[in-house]
Design an enzyme around this catalytic site. Structure first.
Site, PDB file in Angstrom:
ATOM      1  N   ARG A   1       0.856  -1.184   0.000  1.00  0.00           N
ATOM      2  CA  ARG A   1       0.000   0.000   0.000  1.00  0.00           C
ATOM      3  C   ARG A   1       0.894   1.237   0.000  1.00  0.00           C
ATOM      4  O   ARG A   1       1.907   1.291   0.719  1.00  0.00           O
ATOM      5  CB  ARG A   1      -0.904   0.032   1.238  1.00  0.00           C
ATOM      6  CG  ARG A   1      -2.093  -0.901   1.172  1.00  0.00           C
ATOM      7  CD  ARG A   1      -3.125  -0.465   0.119  1.00  0.00           C
ATOM      8  NE  ARG A   1      -4.295  -1.331   0.076  1.00  0.00           N
ATOM      9  CZ  ARG A   1      -4.435  -2.393  -0.729  1.00  0.00           C
ATOM     10  NH1 ARG A   1      -3.475  -2.730  -1.574  1.00  0.00           N
ATOM     11  NH2 ARG A   1      -5.549  -3.098  -0.696  1.00  0.00           N
TER      12      ARG A   1
ATOM     13  N   HIS B   1      -0.943   0.221  -9.910  1.00  0.00           N
ATOM     14  CA  HIS B   1      -1.586  -0.739  -8.992  1.00  0.00           C
ATOM     15  C   HIS B   1      -2.107  -1.979  -9.740  1.00  0.00           C
ATOM     16  O   HIS B   1      -3.309  -2.247  -9.771  1.00  0.00           O
ATOM     17  CB  HIS B   1      -2.718  -0.067  -8.210  1.00  0.00           C
ATOM     18  CG  HIS B   1      -3.007  -0.758  -6.897  1.00  0.00           C
ATOM     19  ND1 HIS B   1      -3.416  -0.086  -5.768  1.00  0.00           N
ATOM     20  CD2 HIS B   1      -2.942  -2.072  -6.539  1.00  0.00           C
ATOM     21  CE1 HIS B   1      -3.606  -0.958  -4.781  1.00  0.00           C
ATOM     22  NE2 HIS B   1      -3.315  -2.173  -5.237  1.00  0.00           N
TER      23      HIS B   1
ATOM     24  N   GLU C   1      -3.291   7.564  -4.429  1.00  0.00           N
ATOM     25  CA  GLU C   1      -3.739   7.034  -5.723  1.00  0.00           C
ATOM     26  C   GLU C   1      -5.048   7.677  -6.150  1.00  0.00           C
ATOM     27  O   GLU C   1      -5.911   7.888  -5.291  1.00  0.00           O
ATOM     28  CB  GLU C   1      -3.945   5.510  -5.617  1.00  0.00           C
ATOM     29  CG  GLU C   1      -2.641   4.775  -5.584  1.00  0.00           C
ATOM     30  CD  GLU C   1      -2.821   3.276  -5.392  1.00  0.00           C
ATOM     31  OE1 GLU C   1      -3.898   2.748  -5.707  1.00  0.00           O
ATOM     32  OE2 GLU C   1      -1.863   2.656  -4.914  1.00  0.00           O
TER      33      GLU C   1
HETATM   34  C1  DGY Z   1      -5.414  -6.062  -2.844  1.00  0.00           C
HETATM   35  O1  DGY Z   1      -6.089  -7.066  -3.045  1.00  0.00           O
HETATM   36  O2  DGY Z   1      -5.287  -5.595  -1.719  1.00  0.00           O
HETATM   37  C2  DGY Z   1      -4.727  -5.439  -3.995  1.00  0.00           C
HETATM   38  O3  DGY Z   1      -4.098  -4.271  -3.684  1.00  0.00           O
HETATM   39  C3  DGY Z   1      -5.674  -5.257  -5.154  1.00  0.00           C
HETATM   40  O4  DGY Z   1      -5.840  -6.475  -5.710  1.00  0.00           O
END
Ligand code: DGY
Length: 331
Positions: free
Chosen positions: A243, A290, A272
């Site tokens: 993240r 992402h 984002e």
């Molecule tokens: C998640 O699943 O947390 C990813 O960032 C998106 O698939």
């Protein structure tokens, strides 16, 4: 028949599972649903399937109403969900672990290769029609064999990344609140270190921990800040497929500009879809929008798992992958 709202488009396979038993409404547009529209549509829902773009907070839960039983996130990360607010209302939150482990590790590994071997730079040179010629010293990168990969967060994705690194002849160290399964650690030759030791010794630091907000136990917000970056070797790289807010992006730009570290591979960003303009100017950075879990197979499996979580809870059964206290910390 229960009413289920899917707040953004997901693969048909998941939608069909839900439709076989319930009344389903899905936002079926390319662009993300607006907050206003979302709050309006979830009113009266018994179950909601959400993506990481939806903030599930008190306002969201109020808008849904008292009958809401389940928030099934179609993502492994659930920092978009206020789990305490769900708990307080006896709403079960679920996520989609395991089904995206290998795909996300592939993305992290791809970023590591791209940035260490300067593949992004090479691609940009050709696309911009910049003249180039093979040369003994042209665009030399850093080899990975015999180097040390530092895994921050040795959950399922961290371990999958470590397996790839091992196959590439890298040494693996990790830091985590939890010890790796001893058999897995032995297989990988993975040594557990304190975070500071890991930062100082790794040639590549790869982030695989969940985002835990500032102020909460075990917070990982800005875990990689100016101090952490200063501990890294000037030849080291950082990779983030977890993240964005785990890295202080402003500090990262400064460290990269100052040559404090060698480069960064990023699939996620602090705000984002905005990307820090400083990152765009740097050649030693690889940027992806992402794409961690973005394969047809994985997104289908994520949709099916989220749907099956919602169905189980609506039938009065246990959720398959509820967000549990341990996973809140570990990911
Ligand atoms: C998640 O699943 O947390 C990813 O960032 C998106 O698939």
């Amino acid at each position: 028949m229960a009413r289920i709202v899917i707040t953004n488009r997901i693969p048909t396979e998941g939608v069909e599972l839900l439709k076989a038993e319930h009344d389903v409404w899905m936002w079926d547009e390319e662009e993300t649903i607006s907050r206003e529209e979302c709050l309006r549509r979830i009113a009266g829902a018994d179950a909601v399937l959400t993506l990481l773009t939806e903030k599930v907070d008190d306002e969201f839960l109020d808008a849904a109403g008292e009958q809401l039983k389940v928030v099934a996130n179609v993502a492994v990360g659930f920092n978009n969900i206020d789990v305490a607010a769900c708990d307080a209302r006896s709403i079960v939150a679920t996520n989609t672990p395991k089904v995206l482990t290998e795909t996300t590790a592939d993305t992290a590994f791809g970023l590591m290769l791209m940035v260490t071997r300067r593949f992004g730079e090479g691609e940009r040179i050709i696309r911009s029609q910049t003249p180039w010629q093979w040369g003994m010293f042209y665009l030399l990168g850093t080899g990975l064999q015999g180097k040390t990969l530092g895994i921050v967060g040795a959950g399922q994705i961290g371990v999958a990344m470590a397996r790839r690194a091992k196959a590439f002849g890298m040494n693996v160290v990790y830091c985590d609140a939890y010890e790796m399964d001893p058999q897995v650690a032995a297989e990988l030759g993975a040594q557990r270190l304190e975070t500071d030791e890991l930062l100082a010794s790794a040639d590549v630091v790869s982030l695989h921990c969940p985002l835990i907000p500032a102020g909460q136990e075990g917070s990982t917000y800005h875990l990689i800040d100016a101090d952490a970056l200063a501990r890294m070797k000037p030849t080291a790289f950082v990779v983030n497929s977890a993240r964005g807010p785990i890295i202080d992006e402003e500090a990262l730009v400064e460290a990269l500009r100052a040559g404090q570290i060698a480069g960064a591979g990023l699939d996620v960003f602090e705000n984002e879809p905005t990307v820090h303009p400083g990152l765009l100017e740097l050649d030693n950075v690889v940027l992806l929008p992402h794409l961690g879990s973005a394969t047809v197979e994985t997104r289908t499996a994520m949709a099916e798992l989220a749907a099956n979580n919602a169905l189980a809870l609506l039938r009065g059964e246990e959720a398959i992958t509820p967000v549990t206290q341990a996973r809140r910390i570990r990911g």
